[in-house]
Design an enzyme around this catalytic site. Structure first.
Site, PDB file in Angstrom:
ATOM      1  N   HIS A 194       0.821  -1.215   0.000  1.00  0.00           N
ATOM      2  CA  HIS A 194       0.000   0.000   0.000  1.00  0.00           C
ATOM      3  C   HIS A 194       0.848   1.254   0.000  1.00  0.00           C
ATOM      4  CE1 HIS A 194      -2.258  -3.278   2.006  1.00  0.00           C
ATOM      5  NE2 HIS A 194      -3.202  -2.889   1.161  1.00  0.00           N
TER       6      HIS A 194
HETATM    7  S1  FES Z   1       1.722  -0.630   3.363  1.00  0.00           S
HETATM    8 FE1  FES Z   1       0.071  -1.923   3.688  1.00  0.00          FE
HETATM    9  S2  FES Z   1       1.021  -3.699   4.301  1.00  0.00           S
HETATM   10 FE2  FES Z   1       2.670  -2.391   4.012  1.00  0.00          FE
END
Ligand code: FES
Length: 252
Positions: free
Chosen positions: A217
């Site tokens: 993410h």
């Molecule tokens: S940024 Fe979501 S799991 Fe690492």
């Protein structure tokens, strides 16, 4: 029909009297014989009737002819100990003490077996600590090891990287933490390689801050493993570790 004469009638009456008592006598004697026979040998129903009338039971108890009086207290003299009371007491104490010791030893063994069975097995204990030879990790390089099923990042930091990590203003961080609080030796950074957002494994030497980048993410960690950008809320976790020697690292 000719009328019966007086003499004839009187003769008939006397004959009848003579005959009737004979038959009556024989029937009476027959009844008497039957009654005598009945009296001499009463039937079973008559006996039952007689016994119930008299209140006596037909049950014969096996104890009714007992030889001994059960209300008497028997004598145990033959079974009594010939030793003195003191020696008997000493023997009783010795026996009770020995039994107590045996029971305690058995209970201890049982509890010990149970606890040993519940404790971690040898392979799990072997994974509890991991020893790493630091001499094999050149400066400026990352090594990933497995510890308790998780990846652990070991970074041999350069002088520049150390300076860069220490120059960051702690107040500006999402999860404020000084670099000196995250390392035991400035050149060695040891962290659990699990993103604090949703648990992905970040990529080393990547991201906007020269540290680690989580592609799941888009979280960016700096060269001290602190979160600088993206959805992750916390810095990368620091595990328990130690340096038993200059060139040895033990994680766990
Ligand atoms: S940024 Fe979501 S799991 Fe690492």
């Amino acid at each position: 029909m000719r009328p019966v004469t007086a003499s004839t009638s009187s003769a008939l009456r006397s004959w009848t009297r003579h005959t009737l008592p004979t038959s009556a006598t024989s029937s009476t004697s027959r009844f008497a014989a039957v009654a005598a026979a009945t009296t001499a040998s009463p039937s079973s129903s008559q006996r039952r009737l007689q016994s119930s009338e008299s209140g006596a039971s037909s049950f014969e108890s096996p104890f009714q002819h007992a030889k001994y009086d059960t209300t008497k207290i028997p004598s145990f003299k033959n079974y009594a100990s010939k030793s003195s009371e003191v020696s008997n007491r000493v023997f009783s104490y010795f026996l009770a003490g020995s039994m107590g010791l045996l029971a305690a030893a058995g209970a201890k063994a049982t509890v010990q077996d149970f606890l040993v069975n519940m404790s971690a097995s040898a392979d799990v204990l072997a994974q509890a600590k991991v020893e790493i030879d630091l001499a094999a990790i050149p400066e400026g390089k990352n090594v990933i090891i497995k510890w308790r099923g998780k990846p652990v990042f070991i970074r041999h930091r350069t002088e520049d990287e150390i300076k860069q990590a220490e120059s960051v203003k702690v107040e500006s961080l999402r999860d404020p933490q000084a670099d000196s609080d995250r390392v035991k030796k400035p050149e060695w950074l040891v962290m659990v390689g699990v993103c604090t957002h949703l648990g992905c494994v970040p990529i080393g030497e990547a991201g906007d801050f020269g540290g680690w980048f989580c592609p799941c993410h888009g979280s960016h960690y700096d060269i001290s493993g602190r979160i600088r950008k993206g959805p992750a809320p916390l810095n990368l976790e620091i595990p328990v570790y130690d340096f038993p020697d200059d060139d040895k690292l033990v994680v766990g």
